[in-house]
Each structure stands twice: as structure tokens, then as C-alpha cells.
Design a protein around this motif. Structure first.
Motif, PDB file in Angstrom:
ATOM      1  N   ASN A  26      55.646  -8.380  -4.454  1.00 55.25           N
ATOM      2  CA  ASN A  26      56.286  -7.235  -3.812  1.00 55.25           C
ATOM      3  C   ASN A  26      55.386  -5.995  -3.939  1.00 55.25           C
ATOM      4  O   ASN A  26      55.227  -5.233  -2.988  1.00 55.25           O
ATOM      5  CB  ASN A  26      57.658  -6.991  -4.449  1.00 55.25           C
ATOM      6  CG  ASN A  26      58.472  -5.957  -3.722  1.00 55.25           C
ATOM      7  OD1 ASN A  26      58.330  -5.751  -2.522  1.00 55.25           O
ATOM      8  ND2 ASN A  26      59.344  -5.294  -4.456  1.00 55.25           N
ATOM      9  N   GLU A  27      54.800  -5.811  -5.111  1.00 55.06           N
ATOM     10  CA  GLU A  27      53.906  -4.666  -5.315  1.00 55.06           C
ATOM     11  C   GLU A  27      52.650  -4.785  -4.460  1.00 55.06           C
ATOM     12  O   GLU A  27      52.183  -3.797  -3.882  1.00 55.06           O
ATOM     13  CB  GLU A  27      53.516  -4.578  -6.791  1.00 55.06           C
ATOM     14  CG  GLU A  27      52.655  -3.370  -7.100  1.00 55.06           C
ATOM     15  CD  GLU A  27      52.328  -3.252  -8.573  1.00 55.06           C
ATOM     16  OE1 GLU A  27      51.445  -2.446  -8.896  1.00 55.06           O
ATOM     17  OE2 GLU A  27      52.937  -3.950  -9.391  1.00 55.06           O
ATOM     18  N   ARG A  28      52.095  -5.988  -4.333  1.00 52.63           N
ATOM     19  CA  ARG A  28      50.907  -6.178  -3.488  1.00 52.63           C
ATOM     20  C   ARG A  28      51.221  -5.856  -2.029  1.00 52.63           C
ATOM     21  O   ARG A  28      50.401  -5.277  -1.313  1.00 52.63           O
ATOM     22  CB  ARG A  28      50.374  -7.603  -3.615  1.00 52.63           C
ATOM     23  CG  ARG A  28      49.597  -7.852  -4.882  1.00 52.63           C
ATOM     24  CD  ARG A  28      48.866  -9.191  -4.849  1.00 52.63           C
ATOM     25  NE  ARG A  28      49.758 -10.315  -4.651  1.00 52.63           N
ATOM     26  CZ  ARG A  28      50.395 -10.958  -5.624  1.00 52.63           C
ATOM     27  NH1 ARG A  28      50.250 -10.558  -6.868  1.00 52.63           N
ATOM     28  NH2 ARG A  28      51.168 -11.986  -5.353  1.00 52.63           N
ATOM     29  N   THR A  29      52.417  -6.237  -1.583  1.00 51.69           N
ATOM     30  CA  THR A  29      52.821  -5.920  -0.209  1.00 51.69           C
ATOM     31  C   THR A  29      52.912  -4.410  -0.027  1.00 51.69           C
ATOM     32  O   THR A  29      52.434  -3.868   0.981  1.00 51.69           O
ATOM     33  CB  THR A  29      54.174  -6.585   0.117  1.00 51.69           C
ATOM     34  OG1 THR A  29      54.041  -7.991  -0.045  1.00 51.69           O
ATOM     35  CG2 THR A  29      54.613  -6.268   1.526  1.00 51.69           C
ATOM     36  N   PHE A  30      53.495  -3.728  -0.998  1.00 51.71           N
ATOM     37  CA  PHE A  30      53.573  -2.268  -0.948  1.00 51.71           C
ATOM     38  C   PHE A  30      52.173  -1.661  -0.856  1.00 51.71           C
ATOM     39  O   PHE A  30      51.914  -0.780  -0.022  1.00 51.71           O
ATOM     40  CB  PHE A  30      54.308  -1.741  -2.192  1.00 51.71           C
ATOM     41  CG  PHE A  30      54.265  -0.251  -2.336  1.00 51.71           C
ATOM     42  CD1 PHE A  30      55.041   0.559  -1.524  1.00 51.71           C
ATOM     43  CD2 PHE A  30      53.447   0.349  -3.273  1.00 51.71           C
ATOM     44  CE1 PHE A  30      54.995   1.945  -1.640  1.00 51.71           C
ATOM     45  CE2 PHE A  30      53.405   1.720  -3.403  1.00 51.71           C
ATOM     46  CZ  PHE A  30      54.180   2.518  -2.584  1.00 51.71           C
ATOM     47  N   VAL A  75      56.314   6.087   3.134  1.00 49.15           N
ATOM     48  CA  VAL A  75      57.729   6.353   2.857  1.00 49.15           C
ATOM     49  C   VAL A  75      58.553   5.098   3.134  1.00 49.15           C
ATOM     50  O   VAL A  75      59.374   4.673   2.306  1.00 49.15           O
ATOM     51  CB  VAL A  75      58.238   7.544   3.697  1.00 49.15           C
ATOM     52  CG1 VAL A  75      59.733   7.734   3.524  1.00 49.15           C
ATOM     53  CG2 VAL A  75      57.475   8.814   3.349  1.00 49.15           C
ATOM     54  N   LEU A  76      58.337   4.488   4.298  1.00 55.48           N
ATOM     55  CA  LEU A  76      59.059   3.264   4.642  1.00 55.48           C
ATOM     56  C   LEU A  76      58.679   2.116   3.707  1.00 55.48           C
ATOM     57  O   LEU A  76      59.530   1.296   3.343  1.00 55.48           O
ATOM     58  CB  LEU A  76      58.786   2.885   6.097  1.00 55.48           C
ATOM     59  CG  LEU A  76      59.320   3.872   7.135  1.00 55.48           C
ATOM     60  CD1 LEU A  76      58.820   3.507   8.522  1.00 55.48           C
ATOM     61  CD2 LEU A  76      60.825   3.926   7.096  1.00 55.48           C
ATOM     62  N   ALA A  77      57.408   2.066   3.302  1.00 57.80           N
ATOM     63  CA  ALA A  77      56.965   1.020   2.377  1.00 57.80           C
ATOM     64  C   ALA A  77      57.656   1.168   1.024  1.00 57.80           C
ATOM     65  O   ALA A  77      58.035   0.170   0.402  1.00 57.80           O
ATOM     66  CB  ALA A  77      55.447   1.069   2.206  1.00 57.80           C
ATOM     67  N   TRP A  78      57.828   2.404   0.553  1.00 54.56           N
ATOM     68  CA  TRP A  78      58.512   2.647  -0.714  1.00 54.56           C
ATOM     69  C   TRP A  78      59.972   2.197  -0.632  1.00 54.56           C
ATOM     70  O   TRP A  78      60.470   1.541  -1.540  1.00 54.56           O
ATOM     71  CB  TRP A  78      58.419   4.125  -1.079  1.00 54.56           C
ATOM     72  CG  TRP A  78      59.165   4.480  -2.336  1.00 54.56           C
ATOM     73  CD1 TRP A  78      60.347   5.141  -2.426  1.00 54.56           C
ATOM     74  CD2 TRP A  78      58.785   4.160  -3.676  1.00 54.56           C
ATOM     75  NE1 TRP A  78      60.718   5.271  -3.741  1.00 54.56           N
ATOM     76  CE2 TRP A  78      59.776   4.674  -4.530  1.00 54.56           C
ATOM     77  CE3 TRP A  78      57.703   3.489  -4.235  1.00 54.56           C
ATOM     78  CZ2 TRP A  78      59.732   4.538  -5.908  1.00 54.56           C
ATOM     79  CZ3 TRP A  78      57.654   3.362  -5.612  1.00 54.56           C
ATOM     80  CH2 TRP A  78      58.652   3.878  -6.429  1.00 54.56           C
ATOM     81  N   VAL A  79      60.637   2.518   0.476  1.00 55.83           N
ATOM     82  CA  VAL A  79      62.026   2.104   0.657  1.00 55.83           C
ATOM     83  C   VAL A  79      62.106   0.578   0.678  1.00 55.83           C
ATOM     84  O   VAL A  79      62.978  -0.020   0.030  1.00 55.83           O
ATOM     85  CB  VAL A  79      62.617   2.710   1.955  1.00 55.83           C
ATOM     86  CG1 VAL A  79      63.963   2.098   2.292  1.00 55.83           C
ATOM     87  CG2 VAL A  79      62.722   4.222   1.819  1.00 55.83           C
ATOM     88  N   ASP A  80      61.194  -0.073   1.397  1.00 54.73           N
ATOM     89  CA  ASP A  80      61.181  -1.534   1.439  1.00 54.73           C
ATOM     90  C   ASP A  80      60.913  -2.134   0.060  1.00 54.73           C
ATOM     91  O   ASP A  80      61.524  -3.129  -0.324  1.00 54.73           O
ATOM     92  CB  ASP A  80      60.126  -2.048   2.428  1.00 54.73           C
ATOM     93  CG  ASP A  80      60.596  -2.002   3.857  1.00 54.73           C
ATOM     94  OD1 ASP A  80      61.780  -1.718   4.098  1.00 54.73           O
ATOM     95  OD2 ASP A  80      59.766  -2.263   4.747  1.00 54.73           O
TER      96      ASP A  80
END
Length: 121
Positions: A26-30, A75-80
Motif C-alpha cells: 500500500n505504501e509503495r502504491t502511494f 491529496v487523492l493518493a493520501w486519501v486512497d
């Protein structure tokens, strides 16, 4: 470190620790979305600063669209990231991300603007 002192608390205060591999994925995707955001911003700045022989209005619109997309992406990546991490901790199904469709439209629109700038110059 106790669960109540981790940031963001709204994520880490629920459920139980998932398998570390899933949290790290999940962190790598972010982080991949962050790299995408940097590329979008750099592309928008380069398009405008290089002053290519393109129709100025379309070039500016394409540049602004890239920079705005690049600013919205983290911003959207943080929410995801938060939604996914919370779902992992609660053993719930993962929700879909809006980043892919939004950036698809933004990049396609940018391409159309650049194409029009080339054709009209």
C-alpha cells in the motif's frame, strides 16, 4: 510505539495489524502516485517554460491542467492510502481508487490540447 501514537491515528486506531507485506505494498502504491504527481508537475512546467512554438492559449491550458493534476494527485493518493490501510486493518474489501480515471481524463485532455496547439499554430 503504541497504536494510539501512530499517525494518522484515524487509521491506526482501528482493527488489528495486517500482514506487513500488504501495508508495505500500500505504501509503495502511494509513493508511485507521488512520483506520478512530480512527473505531471514537471511536464506542465516544462511545457510552459520551454515556450515551444505552439498556440499559446492551448499550451497554457495544457500546462495548467498538468500542474493542477499533479497538485491534486498526492491529496487523492493520501486519501486512497488511508482508506486502503483502514480496510486492511479491518479485513474489509478494498475500495476502488478514483485516481486512475481522473488522471486518465486529465492526461487525455492534455494530449488533446497539445494536439490542437500543434495543429493551430
Amino acid at each position: 510505539m503504541s497504536a494510539g501514537r501512530r499517525f494518522p491515528e484515524s487509521v491506526y486506531s482501528v482493527g488489528s495489524e495486517p500482514d506487513a507485506r500488504f501495508s508495505l505494498a500500500n505504501e509503495r502504491t502511494f509513493l508511485a502516485w507521488i512520483r506520478t504527481a512530480l512527473a505531471l508537475i514537471a511536464g506542465g512546467v516544462a511545457l510552459e517554460v520551454l515556450g515551444l512554438d505552439l498556440h499559446p492559449t492551448f499550451r497554457l491550458c495544457a500546462s495548467v491542467l498538468l500542474v493542477v493534476s499533479g497538485c491534486a494527485t498526492p491529496v487523492l493518493a493520501w486519501v486512497d492510502w488511508m482508506r486502503t490501510e483502514r480496510a486492511l486493518r479491518l479485513s474489509q474489501p478494498l475500495s476502488s481508487s478514483m485516481l486512475g480515471p481522473i488522471l486518465t481524463v486529465a492526461v487525455a485532455a492534455t494530449g488533446a490540447l497539445v494536439l490542437m496547439a500543434i495543429l493551430i499554430r
